[in-house]
Design a protein around this motif. Sequence first.
Motif, mmCIF file in Angstrom:
data_model
loop_
_atom_site.group_PDB
_atom_site.id
_atom_site.type_symbol
_atom_site.label_atom_id
_atom_site.label_comp_id
_atom_site.label_asym_id
_atom_site.label_seq_id
_atom_site.Cartn_x
_atom_site.Cartn_y
_atom_site.Cartn_z
ATOM 1 N N PHE A 186 0.936 -1.086 0.080
ATOM 2 C CA PHE A 186 -0.093 -0.165 -0.024
ATOM 3 C C PHE A 186 0.701 1.262 -0.021
ATOM 4 C CE2 PHE A 186 -2.533 -3.288 1.930
ATOM 5 C CZ PHE A 186 -3.739 -3.044 1.547
ATOM 6 N N ARG A 187 0.449 2.328 -0.708
ATOM 7 C CA ARG A 187 1.024 3.623 -0.514
ATOM 8 C C ARG A 187 -0.013 4.517 0.141
ATOM 9 N NH1 ARG A 187 1.769 6.013 -6.446
ATOM 10 N NH2 ARG A 187 -0.577 5.209 -6.571
ATOM 11 N N LYS A 188 0.769 5.296 1.183
ATOM 12 C CA LYS A 188 -0.007 6.039 2.034
ATOM 13 C C LYS A 188 0.385 7.777 1.722
ATOM 14 C CE LYS A 188 -0.374 7.307 6.881
ATOM 15 N NZ LYS A 188 -0.016 7.005 8.402
ATOM 16 N N ARG A 189 -0.750 8.380 1.853
ATOM 17 C CA ARG A 189 -0.638 9.847 1.858
ATOM 18 C C ARG A 189 -1.254 10.510 2.881
ATOM 19 N NH1 ARG A 189 -3.991 11.332 -2.613
ATOM 20 N NH2 ARG A 189 -4.707 9.363 -2.736
ATOM 21 N N ARG A 190 -0.466 11.458 3.538
ATOM 22 C CA ARG A 190 -1.048 12.016 4.880
ATOM 23 C C ARG A 190 -2.043 13.371 4.160
ATOM 24 N NH1 ARG A 190 -0.039 16.310 8.445
ATOM 25 N NH2 ARG A 190 -0.627 16.078 10.489
ATOM 26 N N LEU A 231 -6.716 12.349 8.935
ATOM 27 C CA LEU A 231 -7.086 11.722 7.474
ATOM 28 C C LEU A 231 -5.789 11.450 6.947
ATOM 29 C CD1 LEU A 231 -9.477 10.771 5.548
ATOM 30 C CD2 LEU A 231 -9.379 13.099 4.432
ATOM 31 N N SER A 232 -5.790 10.030 6.400
ATOM 32 C CA SER A 232 -4.976 9.568 5.428
ATOM 33 C C SER A 232 -5.455 8.698 4.129
ATOM 34 C CB SER A 232 -3.965 8.475 6.149
ATOM 35 O OG SER A 232 -3.181 9.130 7.251
ATOM 36 N N ALA A 233 -4.821 8.738 3.067
ATOM 37 C CA ALA A 233 -5.454 8.171 2.044
ATOM 38 C C ALA A 233 -4.384 6.779 1.672
ATOM 39 C CB ALA A 233 -5.409 9.023 0.902
ATOM 40 N N PHE A 234 -5.000 5.832 1.250
ATOM 41 C CA PHE A 234 -4.003 4.452 0.921
ATOM 42 C C PHE A 234 -4.529 4.288 -0.506
ATOM 43 C CE2 PHE A 234 -3.967 4.707 5.556
ATOM 44 C CZ PHE A 234 -2.832 4.153 5.821
ATOM 45 N N ASP A 235 -3.585 3.779 -1.286
ATOM 46 C CA ASP A 235 -4.008 2.934 -2.528
ATOM 47 C C ASP A 235 -2.845 1.953 -2.780
ATOM 48 O OD1 ASP A 235 -1.845 4.188 -3.611
ATOM 49 O OD2 ASP A 235 -2.887 5.191 -5.211
ATOM 50 N N GLU A 236 -3.302 1.275 -3.819
ATOM 51 C CA GLU A 236 -2.362 0.067 -4.347
ATOM 52 C C GLU A 236 -1.598 0.224 -5.611
ATOM 53 O OE1 GLU A 236 -4.712 -3.929 -3.107
ATOM 54 O OE2 GLU A 236 -6.016 -2.249 -3.714
ATOM 55 N N PRO A 237 -0.331 1.127 -5.614
ATOM 56 C CA PRO A 237 -0.011 1.480 -6.726
ATOM 57 C C PRO A 237 0.468 0.346 -7.819
ATOM 58 C CG PRO A 237 1.737 1.443 -4.888
ATOM 59 C CD PRO A 237 0.323 1.185 -4.224
ATOM 60 N N TYR A 238 0.574 -1.018 -7.528
ATOM 61 C CA TYR A 238 0.869 -1.688 -8.540
ATOM 62 C C TYR A 238 -0.232 -2.330 -9.192
ATOM 63 C CZ TYR A 238 5.128 -1.149 -5.599
ATOM 64 O OH TYR A 238 6.115 -0.557 -4.909
ATOM 65 N N ARG A 241 -7.334 0.718 -9.628
ATOM 66 C CA ARG A 241 -6.796 1.236 -8.188
ATOM 67 C C ARG A 241 -7.670 2.227 -7.683
ATOM 68 N NH1 ARG A 241 -2.703 3.995 -10.649
ATOM 69 N NH2 ARG A 241 -1.642 2.175 -11.397
ATOM 70 N N SER A 242 -8.020 2.271 -6.494
ATOM 71 C CA SER A 242 -9.049 2.967 -5.805
ATOM 72 C C SER A 242 -8.580 3.576 -4.714
ATOM 73 C CB SER A 242 -10.442 2.110 -5.494
ATOM 74 O OG SER A 242 -10.023 1.142 -4.591
ATOM 75 N N ASN A 243 -9.250 4.502 -3.987
ATOM 76 C CA ASN A 243 -8.722 5.144 -2.861
ATOM 77 C C ASN A 243 -9.238 4.438 -1.625
ATOM 78 O OD1 ASN A 243 -7.170 7.419 -3.906
ATOM 79 N ND2 ASN A 243 -8.979 8.496 -4.409
ATOM 80 N N ILE A 244 -8.757 4.497 -0.492
ATOM 81 C CA ILE A 244 -9.040 3.964 0.584
ATOM 82 C C ILE A 244 -8.720 4.854 1.826
ATOM 83 C CG2 ILE A 244 -8.493 2.169 2.734
ATOM 84 C CD1 ILE A 244 -7.246 0.613 0.251
ATOM 85 N N ASP A 298 -12.482 5.018 14.620
ATOM 86 C CA ASP A 298 -11.961 5.318 13.420
ATOM 87 C C ASP A 298 -12.801 4.655 12.476
ATOM 88 O OD1 ASP A 298 -9.737 6.164 14.565
ATOM 89 O OD2 ASP A 298 -8.334 4.895 13.807
ATOM 90 N N LEU A 299 -12.873 5.522 11.196
ATOM 91 C CA LEU A 299 -13.595 5.159 10.109
ATOM 92 C C LEU A 299 -12.625 4.809 8.927
ATOM 93 C CD1 LEU A 299 -16.781 5.135 8.866
ATOM 94 C CD2 LEU A 299 -16.340 7.347 8.213
ATOM 95 N N ILE A 300 -12.943 3.520 8.099
ATOM 96 C CA ILE A 300 -12.224 3.257 7.090
ATOM 97 C C ILE A 300 -13.460 3.209 5.844
ATOM 98 C CG2 ILE A 300 -10.840 1.427 5.702
ATOM 99 C CD1 ILE A 300 -9.590 2.592 8.456
ATOM 100 N N VAL A 301 -13.010 4.025 4.661
ATOM 101 C CA VAL A 301 -14.210 4.475 3.563
ATOM 102 C C VAL A 301 -13.392 3.499 2.469
ATOM 103 C CG1 VAL A 301 -15.308 5.692 2.126
ATOM 104 C CG2 VAL A 301 -15.046 6.263 4.495
ATOM 105 N N ASP A 302 -13.870 2.205 1.992
ATOM 106 C CA ASP A 302 -13.700 1.371 1.167
ATOM 107 C C ASP A 302 -12.221 0.948 1.480
ATOM 108 O OD1 ASP A 302 -15.824 1.833 -0.467
ATOM 109 O OD2 ASP A 302 -14.976 3.422 -1.386
#
Length: 239
Positions: A6-10, A15-22, A28-31, A40-44
């Motif tokens: 996973f790739r993480k962006r603050r 709030l943080s955003a994750f995705d699967e860069p490969y 490839r969607s946002n988590i 805590d809330l995880i959206v998708d």
Amino acid sequence: MHGNWFRKRRIADDLSAFDEPYVHDVFRSNIWHLRGRDADLIVDTGMGLGILSAALDLTPGKPVMAVATHAHADHVGSLHEFADRLGPRIEAPAFATMDDKATYADMFRVLTEPVSRPPTENWNKKAYTLHPAPLTRMLDDGDVVDIGDRILRVLHLPGHSPGSMGLLDEKDGLFFSGDAIYQGELYDELPDSDRETYRATMALISRLQVRIVHGGHGESFDATRMRQIAETYIRQSRP
């Protein structure tokens, strides 16, 4: 697992955003990980090719609610990892079975190159399946998700899929829109899509009072861009 899947962006302090860069860009969607006072809330939850719960910075013992905006494969892959699973009532049967007809996991399996790097040794795309993740709470339009310092209202936003939904903090203007609206190609020709319904949803979205939109794909954007996307869709999708 090869390295960090996973790739993480603050995005903000909470709030943080994750995705699967490969993963292939179509899937490839946002988590989204929103840290609340009480939960805590995880959206998708992405494609399920890595262990999402291990990648998140979760506080031991703190409740976690995982919300799926709809039942397509790129948003529900790791939903089964979480004990509290929320999603649209209309699509509840799909979460219970994760059948290809509802999730389109089969579309991922037939891609020539679904991933640019395998998630594990000897990974075989033909064996890709989703784990059933029956909802523990079914959400309807107007329901609320309370994480203590934020209350997010459920918005039914059908068109991309029958049960597609978003979450809006009406006080702060924070809007998780799922695949109802994002920057990039919007998919309205899937077997469970409905273009006329989608236009009505875009009309609703264009009237929302929001500060920032965090979509199911791509970069976040402001209310002005949101209205531009919605109005363009309405105009260009007419028969």
